[in-house]
Design a protein around this motif. Sequence first.
Motif, PDB file in Angstrom:
ATOM      1  N   UNK A   1       0.855  -1.302   0.082  1.00 42.56           N
ATOM      2  CA  UNK A   1      -0.117   0.153  -0.063  1.00 42.56           C
ATOM      3  C   UNK A   1       1.020   1.250  -0.093  1.00 42.56           C
ATOM      4  N   UNK A   2       0.155   2.358  -0.351  1.00 37.70           N
ATOM      5  CA  UNK A   2       0.709   3.876  -0.294  1.00 37.70           C
ATOM      6  C   UNK A   2       1.430   4.181   0.941  1.00 37.70           C
ATOM      7  N   UNK A   3       0.861   3.958   1.963  1.00 30.67           N
ATOM      8  CA  UNK A   3       1.294   4.282   3.278  1.00 30.67           C
ATOM      9  C   UNK A   3       2.694   3.360   3.700  1.00 30.67           C
ATOM     10  N   UNK A   4       2.571   2.150   3.444  1.00 29.47           N
ATOM     11  CA  UNK A   4       3.802   1.380   3.543  1.00 29.47           C
ATOM     12  C   UNK A   4       4.768   1.557   2.707  1.00 29.47           C
ATOM     13  N   UNK A   5       4.576   1.458   1.566  1.00 32.53           N
ATOM     14  CA  UNK A   5       5.533   1.649   0.374  1.00 32.53           C
ATOM     15  C   UNK A   5       6.296   3.147   0.534  1.00 32.53           C
ATOM     16  N   UNK A   6       5.396   3.836   0.969  1.00 27.36           N
ATOM     17  CA  UNK A   6       5.887   5.312   1.226  1.00 27.36           C
ATOM     18  C   UNK A   6       6.566   5.642   2.445  1.00 27.36           C
ATOM     19  N   UNK A   7       6.770   4.904   3.261  1.00 26.02           N
ATOM     20  CA  UNK A   7       7.438   4.696   4.561  1.00 26.02           C
ATOM     21  C   UNK A   7       6.814   5.772   5.610  1.00 26.02           C
ATOM     22  N   UNK A   8       5.584   5.830   5.401  1.00 22.08           N
ATOM     23  CA  UNK A   8       4.833   6.402   6.584  1.00 22.08           C
ATOM     24  C   UNK A   8       4.400   5.593   7.552  1.00 22.08           C
ATOM     25  N   UNK A   9       3.945   4.379   7.498  1.00 24.92           N
ATOM     26  CA  UNK A   9       3.353   3.795   8.510  1.00 24.92           C
ATOM     27  C   UNK A   9       3.622   2.156   8.075  1.00 24.92           C
ATOM     28  N   UNK A  10       4.259   1.196   9.255  1.00 22.77           N
ATOM     29  CA  UNK A  10       4.490  -0.203   8.793  1.00 22.77           C
ATOM     30  C   UNK A  10       4.205  -0.716  10.238  1.00 22.77           C
ATOM     31  N   UNK A  11       3.507  -1.914  10.361  1.00 22.97           N
ATOM     32  CA  UNK A  11       3.327  -2.755  11.413  1.00 22.97           C
ATOM     33  C   UNK A  11       3.175  -3.984  10.908  1.00 22.97           C
ATOM     34  N   UNK A  12       4.242  -5.004  11.331  1.00 26.83           N
ATOM     35  CA  UNK A  12       4.534  -6.273  10.709  1.00 26.83           C
ATOM     36  C   UNK A  12       3.310  -7.053  10.998  1.00 26.83           C
ATOM     37  N   UNK A  13       2.565  -7.292  12.059  1.00 33.64           N
ATOM     38  CA  UNK A  13       1.392  -7.710  12.447  1.00 33.64           C
ATOM     39  C   UNK A  13       0.400  -7.735  11.345  1.00 33.64           C
ATOM     40  N   UNK A  14       0.302  -6.207  11.430  1.00 33.82           N
ATOM     41  CA  UNK A  14      -0.841  -5.696  10.385  1.00 33.82           C
ATOM     42  C   UNK A  14      -0.686  -6.331   9.087  1.00 33.82           C
ATOM     43  N   UNK A  15       0.792  -6.035   8.699  1.00 39.22           N
ATOM     44  CA  UNK A  15       0.874  -6.553   7.195  1.00 39.22           C
ATOM     45  C   UNK A  15       0.688  -8.030   6.939  1.00 39.22           C
ATOM     46  N   UNK A  16       0.964  -8.893   8.042  1.00 41.06           N
ATOM     47  CA  UNK A  16       0.803 -10.144   7.732  1.00 41.06           C
ATOM     48  C   UNK A  16      -0.766 -10.646   7.881  1.00 41.06           C
ATOM     49  N   UNK A  17      -1.700  -9.974   8.538  1.00 38.85           N
ATOM     50  CA  UNK A  17      -2.925 -10.047   8.589  1.00 38.85           C
ATOM     51  C   UNK A  17      -3.327  -9.458   7.154  1.00 38.85           C
ATOM     52  N   UNK A  18      -3.184  -8.375   6.791  1.00 38.22           N
ATOM     53  CA  UNK A  18      -3.392  -8.085   5.698  1.00 38.22           C
ATOM     54  C   UNK A  18      -3.271  -8.969   4.365  1.00 38.22           C
ATOM     55  N   UNK A  19      -1.906  -9.660   4.403  1.00 37.88           N
ATOM     56  CA  UNK A  19      -1.876 -10.371   3.284  1.00 37.88           C
ATOM     57  C   UNK A  19      -2.997 -11.708   3.579  1.00 37.88           C
ATOM     58  N   UNK A  20      -3.185 -12.220   4.692  1.00 37.41           N
ATOM     59  CA  UNK A  20      -4.119 -13.444   5.124  1.00 37.41           C
ATOM     60  C   UNK A  20      -5.508 -12.927   4.613  1.00 37.41           C
ATOM     61  N   UNK A  21      -5.926 -11.610   4.867  1.00 37.71           N
ATOM     62  CA  UNK A  21      -7.502 -11.089   4.501  1.00 37.71           C
ATOM     63  C   UNK A  21      -7.608 -11.169   3.039  1.00 37.71           C
ATOM     64  N   UNK A  22      -6.533 -10.951   2.295  1.00 37.67           N
ATOM     65  CA  UNK A  22      -6.461 -10.958   0.861  1.00 37.67           C
ATOM     66  C   UNK A  22      -6.593 -12.441  -0.013  1.00 37.67           C
ATOM     67  N   UNK A  23      -6.092 -13.593   0.911  1.00 40.97           N
ATOM     68  CA  UNK A  23      -5.914 -14.694   0.490  1.00 40.97           C
ATOM     69  C   UNK A  23      -6.656 -15.898   1.166  1.00 40.97           C
ATOM     70  N   UNK A  24      -7.349 -15.661   2.312  1.00 41.00           N
ATOM     71  CA  UNK A  24      -8.006 -16.527   2.808  1.00 41.00           C
ATOM     72  C   UNK A  24      -9.325 -16.735   2.295  1.00 41.00           C
ATOM     73  N   UNK A  25      -9.674 -17.975   2.304  1.00 42.45           N
ATOM     74  CA  UNK A  25     -11.291 -18.509   1.800  1.00 42.45           C
ATOM     75  C   UNK A  25     -12.211 -19.012   3.148  1.00 42.45           C
ATOM     76  N   UNK A  26     -11.442 -18.812   4.186  1.00 38.08           N
ATOM     77  CA  UNK A  26     -12.272 -19.124   5.260  1.00 38.08           C
ATOM     78  C   UNK A  26     -13.028 -17.714   5.812  1.00 38.08           C
ATOM     79  N   UNK A  27     -14.358 -17.693   5.708  1.00 36.76           N
ATOM     80  CA  UNK A  27     -15.000 -16.148   5.948  1.00 36.76           C
ATOM     81  C   UNK A  27     -15.070 -16.040   7.334  1.00 36.76           C
ATOM     82  N   UNK A  28     -15.440 -16.903   8.370  1.00 33.02           N
ATOM     83  CA  UNK A  28     -15.117 -16.259   9.748  1.00 33.02           C
ATOM     84  C   UNK A  28     -13.908 -15.920  10.018  1.00 33.02           C
TER      85      UNK A  28
END
Length: 521
Positions: A439-466
């Motif tokens: 994302x723009x904030x991460x790539x632009x160096x404004x804000x990064x949080x490793x747990x958030x980044x890992x969860x963001x990747x999971x949100x985009x790939x998980x098929x487990x809706x709950x």
Amino acid sequence: MTTRRLVLGAATAAALPRFAIGQSDQRPTVTVAVQKISNSNMLEMLREQSNVGSRIFLNYAEALIDCDWTGDMALRPGLATSWRRPSENVVELTLRQGVRFHNGDVMTAEDVAFSFGPDRMFGGGTTGKTPPVDAIAIARRSFPGFERIEIVDAHTVRFVNRMPDVTLEGRLARTTGVIKSRRAFAEAASWSDWARRPVGTGPYRVAEFRPDQMLVLDSHDDYWAGRPPLRRLRFVEIPEVAGRINMLLSGEADFACDIPPDQIATIERNPRYEVVGGPILNTRILTFDKTHPVLANPAVRRAITHSIDRDAIVAALFSGKTRVPPGLQFEFFGETFIADWSVPRFDPAEARRLLRAANYRGEPIPYRLLNNYYTNQTPTAQVMVEGWRAVGLNIQIEMRENWSQITSRETQRGIRDWSNGAGFGDPVSQTPPNFGRNGGAWVGGEWRNEEFGTLSDELETSTDRPRRRAVWARMLEIAEREDPAWTVLHQNLNLTAKRRDFRWKPAQTFAMDFRPGNWGA
């Protein structure tokens, strides 16, 4: 339009009686006064991911999957008549037949493949017309798992992802997924030249584009969904609200955009005009730069979020016509929506406590914004600065002229104004592309949080809706509470003044739809 067709048109006109020629096209020319036409001075949505760019694109470019823009935003057929899921990472689409581009060519599967190919989107093509770096970045954010487009037959294509994605259909309805003419790209001198005069399938074709001044779109009479209702559509750039209103009331414009609520009565005193619209699926936010030495402490950022009286801003500056949403999310996210979530409460005492805990001593914090790019942007900032001052925060407004200056790293960044829109009914439509690892904030160096980044990747790939819902709830906790990346101000209010006799509906986004189904219906 080809020379041959022009000659035929002239011959046909010559055969008509004079009165028939004069009465042949009674459709109106409509002028829309806008605050801005394009931030990038281009009309290619890979460069123009903005509120102002999304306002105009529907009229000249279309995606495979469309939305009910003036209704519930449900997905519906566009340049594809149907689609199905052979697997969790593949969408197969049946193309609409007989669709013509503005240059007269019939849309083919090859045009679709080109539109998702390296030359337009991802770079690494063979034409030498390389997309700009920011366009490639936006393509990758929009389609992070894209692998390839397969041409099954003349009327069928497959969008193949490297990984499962329950939101592929929604991604294909994004502004970045519009279909463009392969031949027009080949004939253009450069990627930038093509991006200033894109050849799409929409109801209107680009006739003239003068950056920072005017965009003229003429009727594409071979439009697949029927003859467009307007002969010509003009977007004229008028930065000041008063100028847009004067242009409307004088009859020079038929629509005026980005109207503040306190101007509704002035406009509607004239019975010829009305103001339509309301809250849209776009949220005004502030974002934080964690590299700022003061904002590196999350307690200071949390204090800032607790020092904003959002309800007072909505009441005083927006006449109560919008709302403070439950965080950076919307109810149309469906099963992923976190109903019991809320923005940080207005609590000056808690803000002061956090500042004491952070050992804050009044160090200045810059706050960059544009002058009313958003409705009532400047007065909103002034109200917030006073609230921050009341708790001891020294936040200083720095006005900028354009978005490049807003995001520039040449001087120390701190807080900036932004907005995030939801293109389809899932949080991945707005949050990972803006705050995830790509994302723009991460790539632009404004804000990064490793747990958030890992969860963001999971949100985009998980098929487990709950599981996806639980992931999204945790992402909100991190980015709006524990380690603030943003703080929500209010749902964006989009009010448009128009001639009362024009039957036209505003959209649920900034998009202005002048297609046959949204005029005179």
